[in-house]
Design a protein around this motif. Structure first.
Motif, PDB file in Angstrom:
ATOM      1  N   SER A 131       0.825  -1.207   0.000  1.00  0.00           N
ATOM      2  CA  SER A 131       0.000   0.000   0.000  1.00  0.00           C
ATOM      3  C   SER A 131       0.861   1.261   0.000  1.00  0.00           C
ATOM      4  N   THR A 132       1.902   1.280   0.834  1.00  0.00           N
ATOM      5  CA  THR A 132       2.804   2.436   0.876  1.00  0.00           C
ATOM      6  C   THR A 132       3.559   2.586  -0.432  1.00  0.00           C
ATOM      7  N   MET A 133       4.027   1.444  -0.970  1.00  0.00           N
ATOM      8  CA  MET A 133       4.788   1.493  -2.212  1.00  0.00           C
ATOM      9  C   MET A 133       3.903   1.916  -3.374  1.00  0.00           C
ATOM     10  N   GLY A 134       2.638   1.498  -3.341  1.00  0.00           N
ATOM     11  CA  GLY A 134       1.724   1.886  -4.396  1.00  0.00           C
ATOM     12  C   GLY A 134       1.529   3.387  -4.447  1.00  0.00           C
ATOM     13  N   ALA A 135       1.337   3.991  -3.273  1.00  0.00           N
ATOM     14  CA  ALA A 135       1.166   5.444  -3.197  1.00  0.00           C
ATOM     15  C   ALA A 135       2.435   6.163  -3.629  1.00  0.00           C
ATOM     16  N   LEU A 136       3.602   5.644  -3.207  1.00  0.00           N
ATOM     17  CA  LEU A 136       4.877   6.258  -3.566  1.00  0.00           C
ATOM     18  C   LEU A 136       5.145   6.155  -5.060  1.00  0.00           C
ATOM     19  N   SER A 137       4.814   5.000  -5.666  1.00  0.00           N
ATOM     20  CA  SER A 137       5.027   4.800  -7.104  1.00  0.00           C
ATOM     21  C   SER A 137       4.121   5.695  -7.928  1.00  0.00           C
ATOM     22  N   ASN A 138       2.903   5.960  -7.443  1.00  0.00           N
ATOM     23  CA  ASN A 138       2.014   6.872  -8.144  1.00  0.00           C
ATOM     24  C   ASN A 138       2.542   8.292  -8.131  1.00  0.00           C
ATOM     25  N   LEU A 139       3.209   8.650  -7.049  1.00  0.00           N
ATOM     26  CA  LEU A 139       3.774   9.992  -6.931  1.00  0.00           C
ATOM     27  C   LEU A 139       5.082  10.113  -7.701  1.00  0.00           C
ATOM     28  N   VAL A 140       5.970   9.129  -7.518  1.00  0.00           N
ATOM     29  CA  VAL A 140       7.277   9.123  -8.190  1.00  0.00           C
ATOM     30  C   VAL A 140       7.292   7.935  -9.145  1.00  0.00           C
ATOM     31  N   GLN A 141       6.832   8.160 -10.367  1.00  0.00           N
ATOM     32  CA  GLN A 141       6.609   7.059 -11.298  1.00  0.00           C
ATOM     33  C   GLN A 141       7.897   6.416 -11.797  1.00  0.00           C
ATOM     34  N   VAL A 142       9.011   7.038 -11.503  1.00  0.00           N
ATOM     35  CA  VAL A 142      10.275   6.495 -11.978  1.00  0.00           C
ATOM     36  C   VAL A 142      10.550   5.118 -11.388  1.00  0.00           C
ATOM     37  N   PHE A 143       9.965   4.804 -10.205  1.00  0.00           N
ATOM     38  CA  PHE A 143      10.195   3.493  -9.593  1.00  0.00           C
ATOM     39  C   PHE A 143       9.769   2.368 -10.521  1.00  0.00           C
ATOM     40  N   PHE A 144       8.568   2.486 -11.078  1.00  0.00           N
ATOM     41  CA  PHE A 144       8.032   1.425 -11.939  1.00  0.00           C
ATOM     42  C   PHE A 144       8.898   1.213 -13.176  1.00  0.00           C
ATOM     43  N   TYR A 145       9.546   2.269 -13.656  1.00  0.00           N
ATOM     44  CA  TYR A 145      10.322   2.188 -14.901  1.00  0.00           C
ATOM     45  C   TYR A 145      11.826   2.055 -14.651  1.00  0.00           C
ATOM     46  N   SER A 146      12.203   1.851 -13.393  1.00  0.00           N
ATOM     47  CA  SER A 146      13.634   1.833 -13.060  1.00  0.00           C
ATOM     48  C   SER A 146      14.395   0.748 -13.803  1.00  0.00           C
ATOM     49  N   TYR A 147      13.832  -0.470 -13.845  1.00  0.00           N
ATOM     50  CA  TYR A 147      14.526  -1.547 -14.564  1.00  0.00           C
ATOM     51  C   TYR A 147      14.597  -1.244 -16.062  1.00  0.00           C
ATOM     52  N   THR A 148      13.525  -0.712 -16.622  1.00  0.00           N
ATOM     53  CA  THR A 148      13.531  -0.350 -18.039  1.00  0.00           C
ATOM     54  C   THR A 148      14.643   0.651 -18.329  1.00  0.00           C
ATOM     55  N   ILE A 149      14.778   1.646 -17.467  1.00  0.00           N
ATOM     56  CA  ILE A 149      15.822   2.655 -17.627  1.00  0.00           C
ATOM     57  C   ILE A 149      17.205   2.028 -17.463  1.00  0.00           C
ATOM     58  N   ALA A 150      17.365   1.178 -16.453  1.00  0.00           N
ATOM     59  CA  ALA A 150      18.665   0.548 -16.194  1.00  0.00           C
ATOM     60  C   ALA A 150      19.135  -0.274 -17.387  1.00  0.00           C
ATOM     61  N   PHE A 151      18.239  -1.067 -17.980  1.00  0.00           N
ATOM     62  CA  PHE A 151      18.640  -1.916 -19.100  1.00  0.00           C
ATOM     63  C   PHE A 151      18.866  -1.087 -20.367  1.00  0.00           C
ATOM     64  N   GLY A 152      18.173   0.051 -20.482  1.00  0.00           N
ATOM     65  CA  GLY A 152      18.444   0.961 -21.591  1.00  0.00           C
ATOM     66  C   GLY A 152      19.827   1.567 -21.474  1.00  0.00           C
ATOM     67  N   LEU A 153      20.177   2.024 -20.275  1.00  0.00           N
ATOM     68  CA  LEU A 153      21.506   2.595 -20.052  1.00  0.00           C
ATOM     69  C   LEU A 153      22.596   1.537 -20.212  1.00  0.00           C
ATOM     70  N   TYR A 154      22.312   0.308 -19.812  1.00  0.00           N
ATOM     71  CA  TYR A 154      23.272  -0.786 -19.983  1.00  0.00           C
ATOM     72  C   TYR A 154      23.530  -1.038 -21.467  1.00  0.00           C
ATOM     73  N   THR A 155      22.481  -0.945 -22.280  1.00  0.00           N
ATOM     74  CA  THR A 155      22.639  -1.081 -23.731  1.00  0.00           C
ATOM     75  C   THR A 155      23.534   0.023 -24.281  1.00  0.00           C
ATOM     76  N   LEU A 156      23.308   1.273 -23.819  1.00  0.00           N
ATOM     77  CA  LEU A 156      24.161   2.386 -24.247  1.00  0.00           C
ATOM     78  C   LEU A 156      25.618   2.118 -23.884  1.00  0.00           C
ATOM     79  N   LEU A 157      25.838   1.627 -22.677  1.00  0.00           N
ATOM     80  CA  LEU A 157      27.209   1.353 -22.214  1.00  0.00           C
ATOM     81  C   LEU A 157      27.895   0.332 -23.111  1.00  0.00           C
ATOM     82  N   LEU A 158      27.199  -0.752 -23.449  1.00  0.00           N
ATOM     83  CA  LEU A 158      27.785  -1.788 -24.301  1.00  0.00           C
ATOM     84  C   LEU A 158      28.084  -1.253 -25.701  1.00  0.00           C
TER      85      LEU A 158
END
Length: 473
Positions: free
Chosen positions: A155-182
């Motif tokens: 419940s707490t994480m749900g409210a926090l993710s709605n406010l700071v949406q970057v949490f839900f997309y963190s893995y997507t961003i990480a793997f995108g940056l990893y692709t750039l690095l390679l």
């Protein structure tokens, strides 16, 4: 703006082929309109594929899905059927005409407006390799925090993710940056602790997302990889695309079977004794990617085929808008004149600050009132497409005016996010990419989320001064 004449001609040819090889379940007029509007969709995708136009990427999926939802049913072999909705064929010509013009106005609003809009940060910024490594670790940590938070304090994480949406997309961003690095270091994968950490977390998250049976959520794990590669090399990573399709298509085809299993388990087994999401994901993967569950899946497919006449086309919203138009025509519903829009300005305000902030009820209560969602649906929600929301507020005229607004607004947000050009802009765009594809979402759900992302990154970059420190990174 100068259009590529080759793409224009090819778009017309493709739309003509769609007409000649398509069907006319509702007659000549709707089929012609659907074929004509298809030329605009074709042009957008040809610009991306042949001319490597990054600008049109953010229009492509949105306009393409709107065409599939509202125009493609006029070219299918069978008429659209949805057992809980009324499709009055007297309304079909108007629906075909106004949805066709709406597709065109989405294109016009996006293509011709906000072409000079400035971005939040530089489109030329490139991080050092060492900075990319640090950022990858940061976003992997945020992703792990989001996953663990969803499990232990949902419940707490749900409210926090709605406010700071970057949490839900963190893995997507990480793997995108990893692709750039390679790509930038031009190194092949080797077994280092860093590489093993990234790959291990990718596999773990993939298994967990498979267990949710939500295809879109699973597919978004790969989006960062594709966007990073396309922006860096200006070409589609065909090998990665083929491998991804080999992984995702079987999962897409079998997701209904696993959802049925989850319902059965929920009814017959107490929550405490159910398998963990990871073990359940492993079990699903064995059935999807090995011959172990092939017989069960085949049996399920046969069951689906026996009930085919009672099934509806998942990729259509003709029944949706036709039912709504019918209710208005017979006097059961009146136009709302903007009443559903009042949620939008309140979206960025955290509920922790304003506990009584109005709820966005478009996908639940509102949809039930229109007979689009069952009375006993519980917490299950239903997407309420933006074009239909435009109609319930202002009728057919509202569809046209707001379709133009949708196209222009999507363009404005895409430009503010720098089209994803520049490393910071890429991160911001990956944080918001789902909303550029969410043609089924209501206006508050889509543009409210985009507004939240814009405000979050504006505060981070300009109020907290991150933009000033970028040059030293």
């Amino acid at each position: 703006m100068v259009f590529d004449s080759k793409n224009l001609i090819l778009s017309i040819v493709l739309s003509a082929l769609v007409y000649f090889f398509g069907y006319q379940p509702y007659g000549f007029f709707p089929a012609v309109l659907a074929s004509f509007s298809f030329s605009f969709v074709c042009f957008v995708f040809l610009e991306v594929i042949l001319n490597k136009s990054i600008k049109f990427i953010y229009l492509g999926v949105f306009i393409g899905l709107n065409w599939i939802y509202f125009q493609s049913p006029f070219l299918l072999k069978e008429k659209t059927y949805y057992y809980t909705r009324t499709i009055d064929e007297v309304d079909i010509p108007d629906i075909a005409l106004y949805s066709c013009i709406s597709i065109i106005l989405i294109f016009v609003g996006y293509t011709f407006f906000f072409n000079q809009c400035s971005s939040l940060t530089s489109k030329k910024l490139k991080f050092k390799d060492s900075t990319l490594v640090k950022l990858i670790l940061v976003f992997l940590g945020l992703g792990l925090f989001d996953s663990l938070g969803a499990k232990f304090f949902s419940s707490t994480m749900g409210a926090l993710s709605n406010l700071v949406q970057v949490f839900f997309y963190s893995y997507t961003i990480a793997f995108g940056l990893y692709t750039l690095l390679l790509l930038r270091t031009k190194t092949k994968f080797v077994f280092t602790p860093f590489n093993l950490l990234v790959i291990t977390l990718f596999l773990l998250e993939f298994v967990i997302r498979v267990s949710s049976t939500m295809f879109v959520r699973t597919a978004f794990l790969f989006i960062g990889i594709f966007m990073a590669y396309f922006f860096e090399r200006r070409k589609v990573p065909l090998a990665v695309l083929i491998i991804s399709l080999m992984i995702l298509v079987p999962f897409y085809q079998s997701r209904k079977y696993f959802r049925q299993l989850k319902r059965i388990n929920a009814e017959s087994i107490s929550e405490n004794s159910q398998k963990s999401v990871f073990l359940r994901g492993q079990d699903y993967m064995k059935k999807i990617y090995t011959s172990e569950g092939e017989a069960a899946l085949e049996q399920f497919d046969q069951s689906i085929q026996r009930r085919a006449k009672y099934q509806s086309n998942r990729l259509e919203n003709l029944s949706f808008i036709a039912h709504v138009v019918h209710l208005h025509n017979i006097g059961m519903k009146e136009f709302l004149y903007g009443e559903t829009f009042y949620w939008l300005p309140f979206t960025p305000i955290p509920r922790i600050i304003w506990k009584n902030k109005p709820l966005n009820l478009m996908s639940s209560t509102f949809a039930t009132e229109y007979g689009l969602r069952g009375e006993g649906a519980g917490e299950t929600s239903i997407n309420f497409p933006m074009l239909v929301e435009a109609y319930v507020n202002f009728g057919y005229t509202g569809m046209l005016v707001l379709a133009f607004f949708f196209g222009a607004a999507i363009k404005w947000f895409a430009m503010k996010f720098g089209l994803g050009l520049g490393d910071i802009n890429l991160i911001i765009m990956l944080n918001a990419i789902k909303q550029f594809t969410h043609a089924e979402g209501n206006i508050t759900l889509v543009f409210g989320a985009l507004l939240q992302v814009l405000i979050f990154w504006f505060v981070l970059l300009w109020i907290l001064g991150v933009n000033k420190r970028i040059a030293t990174v």
